[in-house]
Design an enzyme around this catalytic site. Structure first.
Site, mmCIF file in Angstrom:
data_model
loop_
_atom_site.group_PDB
_atom_site.id
_atom_site.type_symbol
_atom_site.label_atom_id
_atom_site.label_comp_id
_atom_site.label_asym_id
_atom_site.label_seq_id
_atom_site.Cartn_x
_atom_site.Cartn_y
_atom_site.Cartn_z
ATOM 1 C CB VAL A 35 -1.198 0.629 0.933
ATOM 2 C CG1 VAL A 35 0.089 0.486 2.465
ATOM 3 C CG2 VAL A 35 -2.391 0.607 1.392
ATOM 4 C CE1 TYR A 36 3.494 1.818 3.824
ATOM 5 C CE2 TYR A 36 5.979 1.144 4.235
ATOM 6 C CZ TYR A 36 4.741 0.909 4.831
ATOM 7 O OH TYR A 36 4.472 0.573 6.099
ATOM 8 C CB SER A 37 3.783 5.343 -2.995
ATOM 9 O OG SER A 37 4.038 6.282 -2.402
ATOM 10 N N GLY A 38 0.903 2.713 -3.225
ATOM 11 C CA GLY A 38 0.598 1.995 -5.029
ATOM 12 C C GLY A 38 1.620 0.796 -5.116
ATOM 13 N N GLY A 39 2.431 0.405 -4.634
ATOM 14 C CA GLY A 39 3.343 -0.592 -4.716
ATOM 15 C C GLY A 39 4.742 0.142 -5.427
#
Length: 345
Positions: free
Chosen positions: A61-65
């Site tokens: 989930v960190y910056s959408g991968g």
């Protein structure tokens, strides 16, 4: 660098590890943390490895991968020298199966993470949140399959309550499935809730803490002081609403003592705050963040020395709060305390 076993496992991890929430940063939360590209990420990984820090933490989930992608590129060609920890379970889309810990979601999440990281296995895979809609048996059976397939080495959790962890451990033991050995938790001098339930659980059940936000969501950087406004450029301007709340009076009470100890030791406020955590029971590794080389090198200065018992006692006293029921009798009344001596504080 000191290394400790991760809970009741044979895996050795450094007492300081590196959190890559700034890698590829985008969006209102992660973009405010930082936006570290591949070139700078490679340099930060170089510095970590030189210091003996070989554990790198990320999440889908960190910056959408994007964090996983940048980390994967930064460790390319030296994968055998690093340990990678990642997490899954929080929403990665709007679809009905884009969140949670179902068998479908976990297998897909691991496969996607392996691609982004450019590797064939994840050393520590953690559930980012408890999924009340998926049976615990389904979750653990899936993790067992992923371990047997060699796609993950160890399993852990993050942001679980005590009963959720204990239920999972009981199911794992009953079925001979892998037990959780890691618990990624929020813990700091201005956030000691971990000590009420999760720390005793970790000590009893052999679960090592991987501490996130050890500087209290940026409050213990040494830049926030009594009577002064937030410094320009502080990420708290944009991200305070995302993190755990802290009462101002309590914060400044802790900061005052941190500054005293900082002057006594010749160490920075963040180094003192990190070193305090390294003395706490069940802590296997403290995850430090850094937006640049200077921040990283400062954080690395938290190891190689120790606070005195007297200094720890002052920090304990300044950061103590009244425990919630049913914990406060065990801390304040002699009869209860005789039966339940505290692990810390």
């Amino acid at each position: 660098m000191e290394y400790r076993t991760l809970g009741r496992s044979g895996l050795k991890v450094p007492v300081l590890s590196f959190g890559t929430g700034t890698f590829g940063g985008s969006g209102p939360l992660f973009g405010a943390w930082g936006n570290t590209g591949v070139k700078e990420a490679c340099r930060l990984v170089d510095i970590c490895l030189e210091a003996g820090v070989n554990l790198f933490d990320t999440a889908d989930v960190y910056s959408g991968g994007a964090s996983e992608e940048v980390l994967g590129a930064a460790v390319k060609g030296r994968r055998d020298r690093v340990l990678i920890s990642t997490k899954a379970g929080l929403p990665m889309g709007d679809g009905p199966n884009d969140a949670g810990s179902s068998r479908l979601r976990l297998i897909r999440s691991v496969e996607d993470a392996l691609k982004r990281l450019g590797t064939d296995h994840i050393d520590i895979f953690q559930l980012h949140a408890f999924d009340a809609f998926t049976p615990v048996e389904e979750v653990l059976a899936t993790l067992d399959t992923l371990v047997r397939d060699g796609k993950i080495r160890y399993a852990g959790v993050s942001n679980f309550s005590g009963w959720q962890i204990m239920k999972s451990l009981a199911v794992a033991e009953k079925n001979g499935w892998p037990r959780y050995v890691a618990n990624q938790v929020y813990y700091s001098l201005v956030g000691r809730d971990y000590e009420w339930d999760l720390m005793p659980l970790g000590a009893d059940q052999g679960i090592g803490a991987l501490v996130w936000s050890p500087l209290g969501w940026g409050r213990l950087t040494g830049k926030i002081r009594r009577g002064a406004s937030l410094p320009e450029g502080s990420r708290l301007h944009e991200t305070a609403g995302f993190g755990p709340p802290v009462d101002d009076d309590h914060l400044f009470k802790v900061v005052d003592v941190l500054e005293e100890v900082s002057r006594e030791t010749g160490k920075t406020v963040p180094q003192v705050a990190l070193n305090w955590l390294l003395q706490r029971p069940t802590v296997s590794s403290v995850i430090m963040g850094a937006r640049n080389e200077d921040q990283l090198r400062q954080n690395l200065g938290a190891v190689g020395w120790s606070l005195s018992g007297e200094q720890i006692g002052r920090l304990d006293a300044a950061s103590a709060v009244t425990a919630p029921y049913p914990h406060f009798p065990y801390r304040r009344q002699e009869g209860f305390a005789l039966l339940n001596p505290p692990l810390a504080g």
